[in-house]
Write an enzyme that holds these catalytic residues in place. Structure first.
Site, short mmCIF file in Angstrom:
data_model
loop_
_atom_site.label_atom_id
_atom_site.label_comp_id
_atom_site.label_asym_id
_atom_site.label_seq_id
_atom_site.Cartn_x
_atom_site.Cartn_y
_atom_site.Cartn_z
N ASP A 140 0.85 -1.19 0.00
CA ASP A 140 0.00 0.00 0.00
C ASP A 140 0.89 1.25 0.00
O ASP A 140 1.96 1.24 -0.60
CB ASP A 140 -0.92 -0.04 1.23
CG ASP A 140 -2.29 0.57 0.96
OD1 ASP A 140 -2.35 1.82 0.90
OD2 ASP A 140 -3.27 -0.17 0.81
N HIS A 198 -3.65 5.87 3.74
CA HIS A 198 -4.40 4.69 3.31
C HIS A 198 -3.82 3.41 3.88
O HIS A 198 -4.53 2.58 4.46
CB HIS A 198 -4.44 4.65 1.79
CG HIS A 198 -5.37 3.63 1.21
ND1 HIS A 198 -4.93 2.44 0.69
CD2 HIS A 198 -6.71 3.63 1.07
CE1 HIS A 198 -5.96 1.75 0.23
NE2 HIS A 198 -7.06 2.44 0.46
N ASN A 289 -13.81 0.17 -6.23
CA ASN A 289 -14.84 1.11 -5.80
C ASN A 289 -15.54 1.77 -6.98
O ASN A 289 -15.93 2.93 -6.92
CB ASN A 289 -14.21 2.21 -4.93
CG ASN A 289 -13.61 1.67 -3.66
OD1 ASN A 289 -13.99 0.62 -3.18
ND2 ASN A 289 -12.64 2.39 -3.12
N SER A 355 -11.29 -1.26 -0.15
CA SER A 355 -9.98 -1.28 0.50
C SER A 355 -10.10 -1.62 1.97
O SER A 355 -9.21 -2.26 2.54
CB SER A 355 -9.31 0.09 0.37
OG SER A 355 -8.83 0.31 -0.93
#
Length: 410
Positions: A140, A198, A289, A355
């Site tokens: 990530d 994130h 998404n 996520s």
């Protein structure tokens, strides 16, 4: 301005006594302010806010001992004979601003995010599983290893952001499944430190510490490893992502969480995933998404060797933003998930997305690995023990993640 504590009418022998010298009569105070013992003299700690030298003299003149002197206009003193109107005389004095007894402040309680609770991974249950030897890589934007809910669990870190830092769909546009505040790395931070937020959010869902404060993750005793494959704008190249997956295999880590993706397949990412699968690494990825849509699961979640995770809401509905299609394998909570965030921005943040759903499943897989499963049998177990919440196959795959069923929790 003269310090009122230096008044020549106040007795230094009385006014400068320390807490240690008065402990014999006052009794010890616990770490959060509770009186845990007291002498037969019944000395009671009282805090007095005063104004000027007159207030100071009045407060100290009635005190048995001074417990604390502050740099502002207040004292904590020990008093006796509270039954004879002493407190009233203090409160009525024009130079006394307030009189109060010690109050008890306790550590702010830890919360279990609703997603962790919904899948049955409450701390009381997961505490029965020692996942300390399970290594979960978060591919990530990095991890903020200074976060108090993560620093005990973060192991190693590495950065693969040497390429363009873009995750291209072939049309010139870029896509990221994350959001965050972007900025340069501090020179005193490692290259894998998270400046986006994130990756830190994903890490908290995975293995936030069970430490009586903040939040707790699904596998709070697992070891987290930061594999930074997303750059400062929250996107990353397929070559860097493949390098990150390859690194996970080389390190022998057990689980790789990929809360990222793109609309088009990549041969090098697919090869990396196949290599990881063949080397007993459990791969978990967010489906995307880009909903509402049909047959639109992003890569690498769409690959058969990867568990593709969609998102559900607090009422077990299919999240409107979640991609759907036959490549969806399972769903997990992904709406309004509170988790850790970069401490330079906010210690905790509530985010929504597939996520956020994926690390529920990755951490659950880690718990299974700690219980003796292999990556392949853990994958099968996760998909075989899901809960039917009435969603279609293209929406939910086999169903909602159930750590309760997978681990046999009662």
């Amino acid at each position: 301005m003269n310090d009122p504590r230096q008044s020549d009418t106040a007795s230094p022998a009385t006014n400068r006594r320390t807490l240690l010298r008065s402990m014999g009569g006052l009794g010890l105070l616990g770490p959060i302010g509770e009186r845990v013992s007291e002498s037969t003299d019944e000395l009671v700690p009282v805090t007095i806010g005063y104004s000027g030298s007159n207030g100071y003299r009045h407060a100290t003149g009635l005190a048995h001992d001074v417990v604390h002197e502050y740099s502002f206009d207040a004292l904590t003193v020990s008093l006796t004979d509270l039954s004879n109107g002493l407190l009233d005389r203090l409160r009525e004095h024009p130079s006394i601003r307030y009189v109060e007894f010690d109050r008890t402040y306790r550590p702010l309680s830890q919360t279990t995010p609703w997603g962790v609770d919904r899948v049955g991974a409450t701390p009381e249950r997961t505490a029965t599983i020692d996942a300390g030897d399970v290594d979960i890589a978060i591919l990530d934007s990095g991890i903020d290893s200074t976060h108090p809910d993560l620093r005990a669990n973060v192991g190693k870190g590495v950065s693969f952001t040497s390429s363009l830092g873009l995750l291209s769909d072939g049309s010139g546009s870029t896509e990221s499944l994350g959001t965050g505040v972007f900025g340069p790395l501090n020179s005193d931070r490692p290259a894998w430190h998270d400046t986006v937020g994130h990756g830190t959010h994903i890490a908290g869902i995975t293995a936030g510490s069970n430490d009586d404060s903040g939040i707790v993750g699904v596998a709070p005793s697992a070891t987290l490893h930061a594999v930074r494959v997303l750059g400062s704008f929250g996107v990353g190249s397929t070559s860097d992502i493949a390098a990150g997956i390859n690194h996970v295999v080389e390190q022998g880590w057990d689980v790789a969480n990929l809360s990222l993706g793109g609309a088009r397949p990549s041969n090098v990412v697919k090869d990396a995933c196949q290599h990881a699968f063949e080397n007993d690494t459990l791969l978990v990825a967010a489906t995307g998404n880009n909903g509402p849509c049909s047959n639109c699961v992003r890569y690498p979640a769409a690959y058969s060797m990867v568990i593709g995770v969609g998102a559900t809401t607090t009422d077990d509905s299919f999240a409107s933003f979640s991609a759907r299609g036959p490549n969806t394998d399972i769903v997990a909570p992904g709406q309004s998930i509170r988790s850790t965030y970069t401490t330079s921005v906010a210690s905790y943040k509530t985010l929504s997305g597939t996520s956020m759903a994926a690390p529920h499943v990755g951490a659950a897989g880690g718990l299974l690995l700690a219980s003796g499963y292999s990556a392949q049998t853990a994958k099968d177990r996760l998909l075989e023990t899901t809960e039917d919440i009435g969603l279609s196959r293209s929406e939910a795959g086999s169903g909602l993640l159930s750590v309760t069923n997978a681990l046999g929790f009662s």
